[in-house]
Design a protein around this motif. Structure first.
Motif, PDB file in Angstrom:
ATOM      1  N   GLU A   7       0.865  -1.195   0.000  1.00  0.00           N
ATOM      2  CA  GLU A   7       0.000   0.000   0.000  1.00  0.00           C
ATOM      3  C   GLU A   7       0.888   1.228   0.000  1.00  0.00           C
ATOM      4  N   ASP A   8       0.706   2.107  -1.026  1.00  0.00           N
ATOM      5  CA  ASP A   8       1.594   3.270  -1.126  1.00  0.00           C
ATOM      6  C   ASP A   8       1.113   4.446  -0.285  1.00  0.00           C
ATOM      7  N   ASP A  51      -2.848  -3.333  -2.802  1.00  0.00           N
ATOM      8  CA  ASP A  51      -3.485  -2.151  -3.393  1.00  0.00           C
ATOM      9  C   ASP A  51      -3.200  -2.168  -4.889  1.00  0.00           C
ATOM     10  N   GLY A  53      -3.687   0.492  -7.003  1.00  0.00           N
ATOM     11  CA  GLY A  53      -3.190   1.794  -7.459  1.00  0.00           C
ATOM     12  C   GLY A  53      -1.832   2.106  -6.861  1.00  0.00           C
ATOM     13  N   LYS A 101     -12.064   0.768  -1.319  1.00  0.00           N
ATOM     14  CA  LYS A 101     -11.754   1.853  -0.379  1.00  0.00           C
ATOM     15  C   LYS A 101     -12.887   2.868  -0.350  1.00  0.00           C
TER      16      LYS A 101
HETATM   17 CA    CA Z   1      -2.669   3.518  -3.835  1.00  0.00          CA
END
Ligand code: CA
Length: 220
Positions: A7-8, A51, A53, A101
Motif C-alpha cells: 500500500e503506497d 493495493d 493503485g 476503499k
Molecule cells: Ca494507492
C-alpha cells in the motif's frame, strides 16, 4: 499469520498495519510493487493484501507476476470505488477477494478469515486435531472442549503446527510466523512459547524432533 501488505498511501498503510497487528497478525508493509516477488520468495506469507493503485508497477502487474510464478499465496486486492474494471481484471487474474476503499478494518479482518478458511478447506472455521480445537477467527483454543487462554504468539505457533499436523517445522520457520521485518527476535523466543504451551496444554501438545524442529504429531 504473516501478512504482506502492499500500500503506497502512508496513512492507510500505517493504519492497516496497526489494526492487523492488533488482530494478532505479523505484518510486513511495502509501499511499492517491485519488492513483492522477492519478498514472497524469501519468507512464507499466509496472505497478501495488494493495493492496485501503486506508483511505478501497478498492482495488477504485481498480481500477474505472483500467479505467473505459480505462487499459490492468497491475495486480497484493494481498489478505488470507481475501479470496477480493475476488480474484474484482478479476480480474473487469480485474486481471492477484493475490498473497495474506504473499508472497515473489521471487514478486512473478516475477509482474511474467510479466504484462509476457504484455502484450508475448513468450512466450519475450526482447526481441529486430537483433543485440540483452534478458532482462527477469535484466537480461542479449546482442549477437550474447554477454553484455554493463550497469548497471540502462542496461538500463532499452535496454529502453524495444527495446519499440517504431520509436518516438522524448524525454529526458523516458526520465527518467520511470529516476527515481521526488523523485529528483534530473542534467540530462545520459540522455546519459551512452546514451554508455555506445554504448561497450559500438556507436554504432548507439541513434540520436539531432535535436531529438526517441532511437530504436532509424534513422528513415526
Ligand atoms: Ca494507492
Amino acid at each position: 499469520m504473516r501478512l504482506l501488505l502492499v500500500e503506497d498511501d502512508r496513512m492507510i498503510g500505517a493504519a492497516l498495519r496497526k489494526g492487523l497487528q492488533q488482530e494478532g497478525h505479523t505484518v510486513d508493509w511495502m509501499t511499492e510493487g517491485t519488492g513483492v516477488a522477492p519478498a514472497l520468495a524469501s519468507a512464507a506469507y499466509n496472505l497478501v493484501i495488494l493495493d492496485l493503485g501503486l506508483p511505478g508497477r501497478s498492482g495488477l502487474e504485481v498480481l500477474a507476476e505472483i500467479r505467473r510464478r505459480k505462487e499459490s499465496v492468497p491475495v486480497i486486492i484493494v481498489t478505488a470505488r470507481d475501479g470496477v474494471q480493475d476488480r474484474i481484471a484482478g479476480l480474473d487474474m487469480g485474486a481471492d477477494d477484493y475490498l473497495v476503499k474506504p473499508f472497515d478494518l473489521d471487514e478486512l479482518a473478516a475477509r482474511i478469515r474467510a479466504v484462509m478458511r476457504r484455502q484450508a478447506g475448513h468450512a466450519a472455521g475450526l482447526l481441529e486435531h486430537g483433543d485440540l480445537a483452534l478458532n482462527p477467527a477469535t484466537h480461542e483454543v479449546f482442549r477437550n472442549g474447554q477454553p484455554v487462554p493463550v497469548s497471540g504468539r502462542e496461538f500463532a505457533i499452535l496454529e502453524a503446527l495444527l495446519e499440517r499436523p504431520g509436518a516438522i517445522l524448524s525454529r526458523a520457520q516458526l520465527e518467520d510466523r511470529l516476527y515481521g521485518w526488523g523485529e528483534e527476535v530473542a534467540s530462545n523466543a520459540v522455546e519459551v512459547h512452546i514451554h508455555n504451551l506445554r504448561r497450559k496444554l500438556g507436554d504432548a501438545v507439541i513434540h520436539t524432533v531432535r535436531g529438526m524442529g517441532y511437530s504436532r504429531q509424534k513422528p513415526a
